[in-house]
Enzyme design. Sequence first.
Site, PDB file in Angstrom:
ATOM      1  N   ARG A   1      43.389  36.155  38.022  1.00 11.69           N
ATOM      2  CA  ARG A   1      43.580  36.876  39.294  1.00 11.69           C
ATOM      3  C   ARG A   1      43.652  35.931  40.488  1.00 11.69           C
ATOM      4  NH1 ARG A   1      42.706  42.470  39.375  1.00 11.69           N
ATOM      5  NH2 ARG A   1      43.243  43.278  37.349  1.00 11.69           N
TER       6      ARG A   1
ATOM      7  N   ARG B   1      43.405  39.475  46.353  1.00 11.76           N
ATOM      8  CA  ARG B   1      42.849  39.868  47.657  1.00 11.76           C
ATOM      9  C   ARG B   1      41.866  38.901  48.268  1.00 11.76           C
ATOM     10  NH1 ARG B   1      41.074  45.626  45.758  1.00 11.76           N
ATOM     11  NH2 ARG B   1      40.846  44.307  43.930  1.00 11.76           N
TER      12      ARG B   1
ATOM     13  N   ARG C   1      50.108  42.120  51.663  1.00  4.74           N
ATOM     14  CA  ARG C   1      49.746  43.504  51.292  1.00  4.74           C
ATOM     15  C   ARG C   1      49.633  44.437  52.497  1.00  4.74           C
ATOM     16  NH1 ARG C   1      48.892  46.892  49.335  1.00  4.74           N
ATOM     17  NH2 ARG C   1      47.064  47.267  48.053  1.00  4.74           N
TER      18      ARG C   1
ATOM     19  N   ASP D   1      51.554  43.412  37.006  1.00  4.03           N
ATOM     20  CA  ASP D   1      50.379  44.117  36.499  1.00  4.03           C
ATOM     21  C   ASP D   1      50.608  44.447  35.036  1.00  4.03           C
ATOM     22  OD1 ASP D   1      47.763  45.376  37.612  1.00  4.03           O
ATOM     23  OD2 ASP D   1      48.548  46.824  36.175  1.00  4.03           O
TER      24      ASP D   1
ATOM     25  N   TYR E   1      44.262  53.070  29.523  1.00  7.38           N
ATOM     26  CA  TYR E   1      44.735  53.639  30.794  1.00  7.38           C
ATOM     27  C   TYR E   1      45.657  54.834  30.561  1.00  7.38           C
ATOM     28  CZ  TYR E   1      42.797  49.656  33.297  1.00  7.38           C
ATOM     29  OH  TYR E   1      41.942  48.736  33.828  1.00  7.38           O
TER      30      TYR E   1
HETATM   31  O1  CP3 Z   1      46.858  36.422  39.763  1.00  3.27           O
HETATM   32  C1  CP3 Z   1      46.956  37.097  38.697  1.00  3.27           C
HETATM   33  O2  CP3 Z   1      46.076  37.079  37.819  1.00  3.27           O
HETATM   34  C2  CP3 Z   1      48.245  37.835  38.427  1.00  3.27           C
HETATM   35  C3  CP3 Z   1      48.292  39.205  38.694  1.00  3.27           C
HETATM   36  C4  CP3 Z   1      47.577  40.256  37.879  1.00  3.27           C
HETATM   37  C5  CP3 Z   1      47.284  41.525  38.446  1.00  3.27           C
HETATM   38  N1  CP3 Z   1      46.815  42.341  37.464  1.00  3.27           N
HETATM   39  C6  CP3 Z   1      47.535  41.911  39.841  1.00  3.27           C
HETATM   40  C7  CP3 Z   1      46.753  43.009  40.422  1.00  3.27           C
HETATM   41  C8  CP3 Z   1      47.200  40.306  36.538  1.00  3.27           C
HETATM   42  C9  CP3 Z   1      47.252  39.214  35.487  1.00  3.27           C
HETATM   43  C10 CP3 Z   1      46.720  41.622  36.298  1.00  3.27           C
HETATM   44  C11 CP3 Z   1      46.277  42.101  34.974  1.00  3.27           C
HETATM   45  C12 CP3 Z   1      45.511  43.343  34.888  1.00  3.27           C
HETATM   46  N2  CP3 Z   1      45.705  44.510  35.554  1.00  3.27           N
HETATM   47  C13 CP3 Z   1      44.475  43.544  33.961  1.00  3.27           C
HETATM   48  C14 CP3 Z   1      44.006  42.524  32.948  1.00  3.27           C
HETATM   49  C15 CP3 Z   1      43.089  41.534  33.547  1.00  3.27           C
HETATM   50  C16 CP3 Z   1      41.686  42.010  33.790  1.00  3.27           C
HETATM   51  O3  CP3 Z   1      41.287  41.995  34.963  1.00  3.27           O
HETATM   52  O4  CP3 Z   1      41.004  42.398  32.842  1.00  3.27           O
HETATM   53  C17 CP3 Z   1      44.018  44.858  34.121  1.00  3.27           C
HETATM   54  C18 CP3 Z   1      42.893  45.514  33.360  1.00  3.27           C
HETATM   55  C19 CP3 Z   1      44.813  45.467  35.125  1.00  3.27           C
HETATM   56  C20 CP3 Z   1      44.743  46.863  35.620  1.00  3.27           C
HETATM   57  C21 CP3 Z   1      44.470  46.882  37.066  1.00  3.27           C
HETATM   58  N3  CP3 Z   1      45.411  46.650  38.046  1.00  3.27           N
HETATM   59  C22 CP3 Z   1      43.231  47.105  37.728  1.00  3.27           C
HETATM   60  C23 CP3 Z   1      41.922  47.404  37.021  1.00  3.27           C
HETATM   61  C24 CP3 Z   1      43.474  46.982  39.096  1.00  3.27           C
HETATM   62  C25 CP3 Z   1      42.500  47.130  40.218  1.00  3.27           C
HETATM   63  C26 CP3 Z   1      41.701  45.878  40.184  1.00  3.27           C
HETATM   64  C27 CP3 Z   1      41.140  45.440  41.470  1.00  3.27           C
HETATM   65  O5  CP3 Z   1      41.101  44.215  41.633  1.00  3.27           O
HETATM   66  O6  CP3 Z   1      40.737  46.278  42.297  1.00  3.27           O
HETATM   67  C28 CP3 Z   1      44.841  46.682  39.272  1.00  3.27           C
HETATM   68  C29 CP3 Z   1      45.536  46.458  40.533  1.00  3.27           C
HETATM   69  C30 CP3 Z   1      45.870  45.026  40.768  1.00  3.27           C
HETATM   70  N4  CP3 Z   1      46.566  44.245  39.900  1.00  3.27           N
HETATM   71  C31 CP3 Z   1      45.580  44.260  41.941  1.00  3.27           C
HETATM   72  C32 CP3 Z   1      46.143  42.998  41.730  1.00  3.27           C
HETATM   73  C33 CP3 Z   1      46.172  41.837  42.678  1.00  3.27           C
HETATM   74  C34 CP3 Z   1      44.853  44.757  43.183  1.00  3.27           C
HETATM   75  C35 CP3 Z   1      45.892  45.544  43.934  1.00  3.27           C
HETATM   76  C36 CP3 Z   1      45.870  45.391  45.410  1.00  3.27           C
HETATM   77  O7  CP3 Z   1      46.394  44.387  45.945  1.00  3.27           O
HETATM   78  O8  CP3 Z   1      45.402  46.340  46.048  1.00  3.27           O
END
Ligand code: CP3
Length: 348
Positions: free
Chosen positions: A27, A31, A40, A76, A151
């Site tokens: 990640r 943010r 964003r 994502d 999901y």
């Molecule tokens: O920098 C990176 O790692 C690349 C981007 C990335 C995102 N999601 C962007 C994202 C990656 C590799 C993911 C994978 C992802 N998404 C996973 C597997 C990794 C893990 O954390 O176990 C999972 C389970 C998801 C599902 C998902 N998407 C969740 C649970 C959330 C909310 C998480 C949070 O941080 O609040 C997302 C949204 C998401 N995906 C965000 C980002 C940057 C936050 C969105 C925002 O900007 O508001």
Amino acid sequence: MDAQTLPPIIAAMRGQPTPHTPVWVMRQAGRYLPEYRAVRAKTDFLTLTRTAELAAEVTLQPIRRFALDAAILFSDIMTPVEGMGVEIAFNPGPVIAKPIRTAADIAQLRDLVPERDVPFVMESVRQVRAELPKHVGLIGFAGAPFTLFCYLVSGKPSKEFGTARSFVQAEPQLTAQVLDKLADAMIVYLAAQAQAGAQALMIFDSWGGLLGRDAFREIALPPVRKIVAGLKHLGVPIVYFCNNGWTLLDHVATLDIDVAGLDWRGSIKTARQILGPKIAVQGNLDPAALFAAPDVLKSRVAAVIDDAGPAPGHIFNLGHGIWPETDPDQVGRLVDHVHEYSIKRRSA
Ligand code: CP3
């Protein structure tokens, strides 16, 4: 690129020696970075994932700031599932308008054709590769079928995913069908990323660790094994990360993967004993350690490197995604210290 000029992170994933321990942060585009929040503020998350230029820009943000050894595609795990026709919103985690619960729902999941359904992903990979320095690797990724299933069936984030896990028990045949469909889609999705320029492919099984050993082996693992088999011919290192998967590691060891991701709950030394010499390891600093005083953070980084030991095949990372509240300067300290300390250790 010949073997000698492989980015260090790709060499380490293949178990080859490297001048320093390569490092990236799960990640890392997100943010906790003010420049990400600035993007964003003007663009919602879905638009960001669907616009190649913006996704490429956000992928590169942490690379400009820190001496990271890899970029990870900004997208994502649910992006290809949207491509299969599922309506998804982010709030901030994925929310499915109509969760998958019946044979008719499953029939509606269409086969993924990456260039038709998610062309912006490959375009973003191409743009990032064109901008990245040669020594920085680019990682593509997908969600593991069981995690996507969690999901899709539950319809929203959950601590226990009880709806999905009871569906597994109540509807074993439908479960196997969904997982197999997702496996096929992730094979073409990951292959398309590699063809566009991703140099390693990571499979995120964020919720695999919710399963008991038998369910993991019988339900979650077969579609992962299918994906790995379907990608092997590409010659790109494959990383599998099962969060909370320490009690499952002997099953993970049966996969034909190059790297196993490890969360912070266990010792890398123990993992290496279970995984054997052919599987490299990635991890595993507790994301909370980034809130320690700088000197304490450095000692925690050193402890992870010491735990991994002198054998090649360690990629430094956090044990799970970085928290949004993290001070970016601490990430800079982490990355620099991984490099400095691992170089010092190699010459000792
Ligand atoms: O920098 C990176 O790692 C690349 C981007 C990335 C995102 N999601 C962007 C994202 C990656 C590799 C993911 C994978 C992802 N998404 C996973 C597997 C990794 C893990 O954390 O176990 C999972 C389970 C998801 C599902 C998902 N998407 C969740 C649970 C959330 C909310 C998480 C949070 O941080 O609040 C997302 C949204 C998401 N995906 C965000 C980002 C940057 C936050 C969105 C925002 O900007 O508001």
